[in-house]
Every structure is written in C-alpha cells, then in structure tokens.
Design a protein around this motif. Structure first.
Motif, PDB file in Angstrom:
ATOM      1  N   MET B 206      -2.889   3.424  -4.453  1.00 43.81           N
ATOM      2  CA  MET B 206      -1.961   3.745  -5.537  1.00 43.81           C
ATOM      3  C   MET B 206      -2.092   5.227  -5.887  1.00 43.81           C
ATOM      4  SD  MET B 206      -2.118   0.391  -7.962  1.00 43.81           S
ATOM      5  CE  MET B 206      -3.888   0.182  -8.027  1.00 43.81           C
ATOM      6  N   VAL B 207      -0.963   5.899  -5.866  1.00 41.64           N
ATOM      7  CA  VAL B 207      -0.957   7.343  -6.120  1.00 41.64           C
ATOM      8  C   VAL B 207      -0.014   7.624  -7.272  1.00 41.64           C
ATOM      9  CG1 VAL B 207      -0.713   9.619  -5.094  1.00 41.64           C
ATOM     10  CG2 VAL B 207      -1.166   7.652  -3.631  1.00 41.64           C
ATOM     11  N   ARG B 208      -0.547   8.260  -8.283  1.00 43.97           N
ATOM     12  CA  ARG B 208       0.317   8.610  -9.415  1.00 43.97           C
ATOM     13  C   ARG B 208       1.115   9.848  -9.043  1.00 43.97           C
ATOM     14  NH1 ARG B 208      -3.575   6.924 -13.718  1.00 43.97           N
ATOM     15  NH2 ARG B 208      -4.635   8.887 -13.390  1.00 43.97           N
ATOM     16  N   GLU B 209       2.397   9.759  -9.310  1.00 45.67           N
ATOM     17  CA  GLU B 209       3.275  10.859  -8.969  1.00 45.67           C
ATOM     18  C   GLU B 209       2.794  12.144  -9.633  1.00 45.67           C
ATOM     19  OE1 GLU B 209       7.972  11.687  -9.409  1.00 45.67           O
ATOM     20  OE2 GLU B 209       7.318   9.629  -9.227  1.00 45.67           O
ATOM     21  N   GLY B 210       2.775  13.191  -8.861  1.00 47.24           N
ATOM     22  CA  GLY B 210       2.393  14.482  -9.414  1.00 47.24           C
ATOM     23  C   GLY B 210       0.905  14.717  -9.475  1.00 47.24           C
ATOM     24  N   GLU B 211       0.138  13.728  -9.099  1.00 52.71           N
ATOM     25  CA  GLU B 211      -1.308  13.915  -9.076  1.00 52.71           C
ATOM     26  C   GLU B 211      -1.815  13.685  -7.677  1.00 52.71           C
ATOM     27  OE1 GLU B 211      -3.662  11.750 -11.795  1.00 52.71           O
ATOM     28  OE2 GLU B 211      -2.458  12.283 -13.528  1.00 52.71           O
ATOM     29  N   ARG B 212      -2.903  14.264  -7.380  1.00 49.29           N
ATOM     30  CA  ARG B 212      -3.498  14.027  -6.066  1.00 49.29           C
ATOM     31  C   ARG B 212      -4.576  12.952  -6.137  1.00 49.29           C
ATOM     32  NH1 ARG B 212      -2.023  19.505  -5.703  1.00 49.29           N
ATOM     33  NH2 ARG B 212      -1.033  20.031  -3.732  1.00 49.29           N
ATOM     34  N   LYS B 213      -4.873  12.501  -7.350  1.00 46.01           N
ATOM     35  CA  LYS B 213      -5.877  11.453  -7.480  1.00 46.01           C
ATOM     36  C   LYS B 213      -5.242  10.102  -7.164  1.00 46.01           C
ATOM     37  CE  LYS B 213      -8.761  13.345 -11.165  1.00 46.01           C
ATOM     38  NZ  LYS B 213      -9.024  13.229 -12.604  1.00 46.01           N
ATOM     39  N   ALA B 214      -5.861   9.376  -6.303  1.00 49.99           N
ATOM     40  CA  ALA B 214      -5.326   8.068  -5.955  1.00 49.99           C
ATOM     41  C   ALA B 214      -6.440   7.030  -6.059  1.00 49.99           C
ATOM     42  CB  ALA B 214      -4.774   8.099  -4.540  1.00 49.99           C
TER      43      ALA B 214
END
Lengths: 176, 286
Positions: B206-214
C-alpha cells in the motif's frame, strides 16, 4: 528535530519560522497558483513532521534536508496532478495536461518566473531543456533521458552544470 | 548507473547538487548516500556545505513572501495530522474528533481563504473518515483471515492468533500505521499473488499517494532454512530490475515499511517478491 518528531508544537513553530518563507518561495515557483502553493506548504510541513525522525545531521544540514523534502513533495505533487508549470519558452514540449489551471494563473506564472526564465533562455540548448523539464516541470532524469534520447549521464551533467551556471550568474547580478 | 565506488570528487559534487534539488531518483540518491558515507571527512564537509548553500539559495526563487496567516494554517494542519496518527481505540471510531472542532473554529474568521480547508484538513476532519476506515478495516481483516485460514491448512507455522485476528491483533502483527493506509482514499495498492498455485502466499503493498513510504503486508513468507531474506523488487517497462527492499521471513503475517516511488517505474511495471530460489509472488497495481 527530535522535538518535531515527538510532535512538539513549539518546535514545529520554530521550524516554520526558520524555513516557512523559503518553503513558500519554492512552492510558489513550482505550483501553478498561489493557493496551491499555500496548500503545498501545509503538506510539506506535515511531511517534515512525519519524516523528522529520519533526519540525520551527519548526512545533511537542516536546511538541505528541509528543502529536499520540500522539493520532493512538490515534484510528487506535479507528477500526481500531471500539471507541469508552464515555462512558456519550450519548443517541442512533452505533452502535458492543463487541467486545474486557470487562465489567470498563466500570466502569474510567467511573471513570477520571468527572471529565472530569462536566465534559463541564455543557457546552452541542452542545459536549458533539461533544467526546464527537471527543475520546473518535475520530469525525472530518466524520463528526460528517454525524451531526448540522450544518455542519463549526459542529462545529469547538463542539469548540474546548468543549475550551477544559473546560480553563479544570479549571484554576480546581485553583487552588481 | 553510477557506481558508488567509482565516483570521483567531481561526480560526487555533481550528484550532491542534484540531490539538494531533489532531482535524484531513489536509486541514484541511495548510491550518492552510500558514496557520501564512504567519502573522506574533508570531502563530506565540502558536500554538506555545497548542499546547504544550494538549499538556502534564494537567487532563483520568486520574491513573494508567504501570507502571515499561513503560519497558523500550517501549524493547524500539522496538529491535525499528529492527532490523526495517534492510535485511536476502536470504541471511539465514528465519534466527532477534536480535529474536526479545530477546523470549525476557523469558520468565523474574516478571511475567506481560511474557510477553505486544504485537501488534507478536509479529509482529516471529515466525520465519515473513521466510519469508512472501520468498514475498510473490517473488510481487510476478513480477507486476511480468509487467506490465513486457507494458508494454515498448509503452513502450520502460521499462528492461530493471526488466523483469528481482529483489528488490533492485525495491527500488532503489521504495525500501527495500517489504519492510516486503509483510511487514506489516495492509497494505491499493488496486489501480489503466488507464482506457485499450490502455495498460499499473499501480499499487498500500500502506497500513499505523494509519499514514498509504503506498507507491505505479506502472508506465507516463512523464514527460510538458510535464513536468507526475500527481496521486493520491480521490473520496469523496459525490463530493468530495481531492488526495493530486503524482507526477513516471518511465520506470522508480516508488515514492513518500505520506500517506494510508484511513479518511477511506469504503469506497467511488474512487481516481484523473490527468494534466492526465484520469484515467489508477482504483483501489479490494481
């Protein structure tokens, strides 16, 4: 930054007081409108808080880290919205969407970046193109390399040299 | 690609400048970082100084100053985000949050811009936020329980606790950030399925849009006998492979944070979880 990471509101206020104006100016440069720039500033500071525990002072000075997070966030935002800031000078631009842009944004874009654009226009062709696409439009170096059918190393060098030349010229103009 | 061991001083300075502008992709930034740590202290100082000068340089920036009220809006947004990330007992899900109160307190101010919440505060403050999260979470838990039950028939090392997991137990297994990913409408998902039809491996990134943290959640990546890790990697449109993270096997459901830039690899990128024996699972954006 430990205090910021811990959610200390005073520390966050200090961080804003120190870097808020700088973050805003970069946002203003890359976002199509003032309202979007202000929204982006809010998001950047939330992101700074979220990533504060990863700040390593041995790896980067605080201003470097803050601006790195800022620029990455803005580039992500540009790519996400597929809206690339209008440089008004490119020939053969890559296709880009103009959704979410209002007619009144365009003159503002041109005006606020006029000085920068005129400096960029004086650069050699490759440096000019690479800076516009990477620095102002948020394309990755790999994308630019493919668009121009040029080696990645060439793109990197052109970008680095071009940005360096822009900084040097701007400083010498300021000194006059 | 630049090799960290082959970088000259000039290459390092070049990459340092691009890094300061945020123009390096994840791979290049990692290479630069490694090279930086291997560089002699005098060069490190030069690089730190160069990057700081670039970062603080305003000569190329517009001369506009931020509006005074932006400070307050920024601090409110951060407070709201902090509150959102604070673990919330399930019993309080659906209650009106204090975040929402903060937003409504601004309604009486004279500047109409203050009445316009950002996408962030609008999302955080919405009352349906936690309700939606509850439903989403329940759905995921049911799906996970199904997969775990199915997997348990073949992998006895999967614990019964995981099979009967409720939300809190799932969070204990995969980490407290699960909720924030599930509740974020912008979260993008890469769903992995097993390459072996007889195995019950399963994973989602799961990847939050605009973030590189998944957040990677996986089931069935049991520790190997040789203790060697699994690898999360992506194959871009042109077949180039980028290793994203090394994953330690775990008999229970595992949750691990990884850094991913979804946009860097193209819409048709093929995602893989591999073991030293080969590809275990493949995934794609759904």
């Amino acid at each position: 930054m430990h205090r910021v990471a811990a959610g200390d509101e005073d520390a966050m206020a200090e961080l804003y007081d120190r870097f808020g104006a700088l973050v805003f100016k970069v946002s203003r440069q890359l976002m199509p409108s003032r309202a979007e720039a202000e929204d982006a500033v809010q998001e950047v500071f939330v992101r700074l808080w979220r990533t504060a525990d990863r700040y390593d002072p041995r790896r980067a000075k605080l201003v470097t880290w803050v601006m790195l997070i800022t620029r990455r966030h803005l580039i992500d935002r540009i790519r996400r919205s597929s809206v690339r800031p209008d440089t008004s000078t490119l020939e053969g631009d890559p296709p880009r969407s103009t959704t979410d842009r209002t007619p009144e944004d365009k003159p503002q874009d041109a005006e606020r970046n006029a000085e920068l654009l005129s400096r960029i226009a004086e650069l050699p062709e490759l440096q000019k193109t690479v800076i516009e696409r990477a620095y102002l439009q948020g394309f990755t170096l790999r994308e630019i390399s493919e668009q121009l059918d040029a080696p990645l190393g060439t793109v990197k060098s052109a970008l680095s040299r071009g940005l360096n030349r822009l900084r040097e010229r701007a400083k010498s103009d300021w000194a006059v | 690609m630049t090799s960290p061991t082959a970088m000259t001083r000039e290459e390092m300075l070049e990459l340092a400048a691009l890094d300061a502008y945020g123009l390096l992709d994840e791979y290049e930034a990692t290479l630069y970082s490694r090279a930086f740590h291997q560089a002699p202290p005098s060069l490190q100082n030069d690089l730190l100084g160069l990057q700081a000068r670039i970062a603080a340089d305003e000569t190329l920036l517009p001369k506009e100053e931020p509006p005074a009220e932006l400070r307050e809006r920024v601090l409110r947004a951060v407070s709201a985000a902090i509150e959102q990330d604070t673990p919330t007992p399930l019993a309080s899900i659906g209650r009106k949050s204090s975040t929402e109160t903060i937003y409504h307190e601004t309604q009486g101010q004279s500047d109409p811009r203050d009445h316009r919440p950002t996408a962030l505060t609008r999302f955080i403050s919405a009352n349906f936020f936690w309700r939606a999260a509850t439903f989403l979470l329940a759905g995921v838990v049911i799906a996970m329980a199904y997969v775990l039950t199915d997997a348990a028939g073949q992998h006895n090392r999967l614990t019964m606790a995981a099979i009967q997991s409720d939300v809190e137990q799932v969070e204990q297994l995969v980490g407290p950030t699960l909720r924030s990913y599930l509740a974020d409408a912008s979260t993008q998902r890469i769903v992995f399925t097993s390459e072996n039809p007889d195995a019950s491996n399963w994973a989602t990134l799961m990847v939050r849009e605009g973030e590189r943290k998944a957040l990677l959640i996986a089931v069935g990546l049991s520790p190997r006998d040789d203790d060697r890790p699994y690898t999360l990697q992506v194959r871009d449109d042109e077949g180039r492979v980028y290793q994203i993270a090394s994953i330690e096997g775990r008999s229970q459901m595992l949750g691990t944070r990884v850094e991913v830039d979804l946009l860097a690899y193209g819409a048709n990128a093929r995602w893989e979880i591999t073991s030293p024996d080969g590809v275990v699972m493949t995934g794609s954006l759904v």
